[in-house]
Design a protein around this motif. Structure first.
Motif, PDB file in Angstrom:
ATOM      1  N   ARG A 157       4.413   9.314   5.224  1.00 37.88           N
ATOM      2  CA  ARG A 157       2.825   8.662   5.763  1.00 37.88           C
ATOM      3  C   ARG A 157       1.901   9.697   5.222  1.00 37.88           C
ATOM      4  NH1 ARG A 157       4.217   5.289  11.575  1.00 37.88           N
ATOM      5  NH2 ARG A 157       5.198   7.793  11.794  1.00 37.88           N
ATOM      6  N   VAL A 158       0.815   8.877   4.839  1.00 36.51           N
ATOM      7  CA  VAL A 158      -0.741   9.097   4.521  1.00 36.51           C
ATOM      8  C   VAL A 158      -1.586   8.807   5.042  1.00 36.51           C
ATOM      9  CG1 VAL A 158      -0.113  10.024   2.295  1.00 36.51           C
ATOM     10  CG2 VAL A 158      -1.418   7.721   2.781  1.00 36.51           C
ATOM     11  N   ILE A 159      -2.422   9.468   5.842  1.00 34.99           N
ATOM     12  CA  ILE A 159      -3.628   9.361   6.350  1.00 34.99           C
ATOM     13  C   ILE A 159      -4.987   8.492   5.015  1.00 34.99           C
ATOM     14  CG2 ILE A 159      -6.442   9.388   7.547  1.00 34.99           C
ATOM     15  CD1 ILE A 159      -3.737  10.357   8.777  1.00 34.99           C
ATOM     16  N   VAL A 160      -4.690   6.979   5.497  1.00 33.37           N
ATOM     17  CA  VAL A 160      -5.823   6.334   4.367  1.00 33.37           C
ATOM     18  C   VAL A 160      -6.980   5.449   5.267  1.00 33.37           C
ATOM     19  CG1 VAL A 160      -5.221   3.897   2.983  1.00 33.37           C
ATOM     20  CG2 VAL A 160      -3.645   5.563   3.751  1.00 33.37           C
ATOM     21  N   GLY A 161      -8.128   5.912   3.808  1.00 42.71           N
ATOM     22  CA  GLY A 161      -9.642   5.548   4.999  1.00 42.71           C
ATOM     23  C   GLY A 161     -10.168   4.938   2.840  1.00 42.71           C
ATOM     24  N   ARG A 162     -10.886   3.876   3.364  1.00 43.90           N
ATOM     25  CA  ARG A 162     -11.587   3.473   1.922  1.00 43.90           C
ATOM     26  C   ARG A 162     -12.049   4.160   0.777  1.00 43.90           C
ATOM     27  NH1 ARG A 162     -17.340   3.598   2.303  1.00 43.90           N
ATOM     28  NH2 ARG A 162     -18.153   4.145   4.264  1.00 43.90           N
ATOM     29  N   MET A 206      -8.436  -1.191  16.846  1.00 46.69           N
ATOM     30  CA  MET A 206      -8.698  -2.400  16.261  1.00 46.69           C
ATOM     31  C   MET A 206      -6.488  -2.137  16.041  1.00 46.69           C
ATOM     32  SD  MET A 206      -9.747  -4.045  13.011  1.00 46.69           S
ATOM     33  CE  MET A 206      -8.602  -5.885  12.047  1.00 46.69           C
ATOM     34  N   GLN A 207      -6.017  -3.374  16.240  1.00 42.42           N
ATOM     35  CA  GLN A 207      -4.670  -2.818  15.967  1.00 42.42           C
ATOM     36  C   GLN A 207      -4.630  -4.318  14.355  1.00 42.42           C
ATOM     37  OE1 GLN A 207      -1.057  -3.895  18.746  1.00 42.42           O
ATOM     38  NE2 GLN A 207       0.451  -2.989  17.101  1.00 42.42           N
ATOM     39  N   ALA A 208      -3.161  -4.162  13.459  1.00 40.21           N
ATOM     40  CA  ALA A 208      -3.346  -5.030  12.437  1.00 40.21           C
ATOM     41  C   ALA A 208      -1.838  -5.593  12.807  1.00 40.21           C
ATOM     42  CB  ALA A 208      -4.117  -4.549  10.661  1.00 40.21           C
ATOM     43  N   HIS A 209      -1.568  -6.936  12.319  1.00 43.67           N
ATOM     44  CA  HIS A 209      -0.596  -7.198  12.740  1.00 43.67           C
ATOM     45  C   HIS A 209      -0.322  -7.848  10.897  1.00 43.67           C
ATOM     46  CE1 HIS A 209       0.190  -7.662  16.672  1.00 43.67           C
ATOM     47  NE2 HIS A 209      -0.846  -7.470  17.036  1.00 43.67           N
ATOM     48  N   ILE A 211      -5.716  -4.654   4.370  1.00 41.23           N
ATOM     49  CA  ILE A 211      -6.434  -4.487   3.442  1.00 41.23           C
ATOM     50  C   ILE A 211      -8.067  -4.198   4.116  1.00 41.23           C
ATOM     51  CG2 ILE A 211      -7.044  -4.875   1.290  1.00 41.23           C
ATOM     52  CD1 ILE A 211      -4.584  -5.222   1.507  1.00 41.23           C
ATOM     53  N   VAL A 212      -8.424  -5.645   4.615  1.00 42.19           N
ATOM     54  CA  VAL A 212      -9.865  -6.320   4.983  1.00 42.19           C
ATOM     55  C   VAL A 212     -10.644  -4.906   5.654  1.00 42.19           C
ATOM     56  CG1 VAL A 212     -11.247  -7.808   5.434  1.00 42.19           C
ATOM     57  CG2 VAL A 212      -9.186  -8.610   4.187  1.00 42.19           C
ATOM     58  N   ALA A 213      -9.814  -4.876   7.120  1.00 41.13           N
ATOM     59  CA  ALA A 213     -10.375  -3.864   8.273  1.00 41.13           C
ATOM     60  C   ALA A 213     -10.184  -2.522   7.327  1.00 41.13           C
ATOM     61  CB  ALA A 213      -9.347  -4.042   9.485  1.00 41.13           C
ATOM     62  N   TYR A 262     -14.140  -2.673   4.323  1.00 39.37           N
ATOM     63  CA  TYR A 262     -14.778  -3.042   4.894  1.00 39.37           C
ATOM     64  C   TYR A 262     -15.868  -2.229   6.416  1.00 39.37           C
ATOM     65  CZ  TYR A 262     -15.248  -6.509   1.332  1.00 39.37           C
ATOM     66  OH  TYR A 262     -15.113  -6.728  -0.110  1.00 39.37           O
ATOM     67  N   SER A 263     -15.134  -1.899   6.357  1.00 40.13           N
ATOM     68  CA  SER A 263     -15.151   0.045   7.670  1.00 40.13           C
ATOM     69  C   SER A 263     -14.840   1.225   7.735  1.00 40.13           C
ATOM     70  CB  SER A 263     -14.405  -0.764   8.712  1.00 40.13           C
ATOM     71  OG  SER A 263     -13.352  -0.619   8.714  1.00 40.13           O
ATOM     72  N   ASP A 264     -15.477   2.034   8.343  1.00 45.18           N
ATOM     73  CA  ASP A 264     -14.700   3.880   8.402  1.00 45.18           C
ATOM     74  C   ASP A 264     -13.898   3.585   9.018  1.00 45.18           C
ATOM     75  OD1 ASP A 264     -16.722   4.430   6.352  1.00 45.18           O
ATOM     76  OD2 ASP A 264     -18.471   4.920   7.816  1.00 45.18           O
ATOM     77  N   LEU A 265     -13.169   2.405   9.397  1.00 45.34           N
ATOM     78  CA  LEU A 265     -11.988   3.246   9.942  1.00 45.34           C
ATOM     79  C   LEU A 265     -10.346   3.578   9.240  1.00 45.34           C
ATOM     80  CD1 LEU A 265     -11.260  -0.337  11.887  1.00 45.34           C
ATOM     81  CD2 LEU A 265     -12.078   1.526  13.310  1.00 45.34           C
ATOM     82  N   LEU A 266     -10.273   4.238   9.855  1.00 42.46           N
ATOM     83  CA  LEU A 266      -9.051   5.478   9.327  1.00 42.46           C
ATOM     84  C   LEU A 266      -7.205   4.739   9.906  1.00 42.46           C
ATOM     85  CD1 LEU A 266     -10.124   9.308   9.204  1.00 42.46           C
ATOM     86  CD2 LEU A 266     -10.588   7.520   7.837  1.00 42.46           C
TER      87      LEU A 266
END
Length: 308
Positions: free
Chosen positions: A166-171, A219-222, A228-230, A233-237
């Motif tokens: 795995r990798v740490i991912v951001g925008r 936030m949790q994505a399902h 992708i959207v989160a 359009y944010s600084d979430l990682l």
């Protein structure tokens, strides 16, 4: 016990009423009532009980309905298998794929599968194991491809396709993009996926292993679309499988952080029921997935890394 008894039982369970089940099957309601009564008499137990809003299965009825669904699903598969062994190419294959096989394997298998079985209906679910375990066990799904559970339920077998990282991912342009270690990301806010039943199990142990406080999970994505959207359009990682950085739709808008800590990922595996063969079409799909996985491990990603 006859096959029409099982058919009628499942129809009543699905509709919650004798009238609705009879209408669905295309028989008179008294005939439906008689069919259920015959089945209950043979088994010696009540399978349904009346409630104010219809009829619901008893506890024993629930158990028997699960078995009946499995039998019904196997009958469908048996018909498909006979037809496919005769050289016909109709029927259906229903599989569940997590995000990694969607990105890394599915692009390579779609065309050759359609060429070999052009009339087979391919039903693909975007899911992780916990959400489809029951459907896999009772035969509603042919197989699951993705990270396996820590404890494999009884009656299932697992076949590893490949190990993963795995990798740490951001925008792109994330303010923390130059971070070189997890400690530099301690103040970040995180987006998690649904690979585990509890979101904190994905990142919490990793941070604890390196003596860091628990990450801030906001936030949790399902679904992949939510992720992708989160992220865009944010600084979430998020901590994601490395295939996200190779996939055409995400590699140019997201970036991986070059941190020093290794980030292991669960292997990608095929899980199916033990002792019950797949139909020729489903087995062919699994063979194509195995070949795509072998190509990926050898560095020959083929169409998995480029759009057609």
């Amino acid at each position: 016990m006859k096959l029409h008894h099982l058919r009628d039982l499942l129809a009543v369970a699905d509709h919650g009423s004798l009238r609705g089940a009879a209408r669905e099957i295309g028989i008179a309601q008294p005939a439906m009532t008689r069919s259920i009564q015959e089945l209950e008499k043979e088994l010696g137990v009540a399978l349904f009980e009346r409630r104010s809003r219809g009829i619901v299965p008893t506890a024993i009825g629930e158990a028997f309905i699960r078995r009946a669904r499995s039998v019904d699903n196997e009958l469908v598969r048996a018909r498909d298998e006979v037809a496919q062994l005769r050289g016909l190419t109709h029927g259906s294959v229903r599989v569940a794929l997590s995000m990694v096989p969607h990105m890394a394997l599915l692009p390579e298998v779609l065309r050759p599968f359609r060429q070999r079985f052009p009339d087979v209906r391919l039903d693909i679910l975007d899911a992780v194991f916990p959400t489809v375990a029951a459907e896999l066990q009772d035969g509603r799904i042919d197989c699951y491809i993705g990270p396996p559970p820590e404890q494999l339920p009884e009656g299932l077998i697992v076949e590893k396709l490949f190990d993963n990282t795995r990798v740490i991912v951001g925008r792109k342009g994330h303010p923390l993009a130059q971070a070189k270690s997890l400690s530099e990301l301690a103040e970040a806010e995180w987006l998690t996926t649904s690979i585990t039943a509890q979101a904190e199990h994905e990142l919490g142990p990793l941070f604890a292993q390196h003596g860091l406080p628990p990450p801030t999970l906001v936030m949790q994505a399902h679904s992949a679309l939510t992720l992708i959207v989160a992220l865009l359009y944010s600084d979430l990682l998020s901590m994601l499988p490395t295939q996200w950085m190779r996939f055409p739709l995400t590699r140019d808008v997201l970036q991986a952080f070059d941190i020093s800590e290794p980030l292991a990922a669960p292997p990608i595996s095929i899980i199916q029921r033990a002792g019950l063969p797949l139909t020729p079409a489903a087995e062919h799909l699994c063979d194509l997935l195995r070949r795509a996985a072998a190509h990926m491990e050898s560095g020959n990603l083929g169409e998995a890394v480029r759009l057609p």
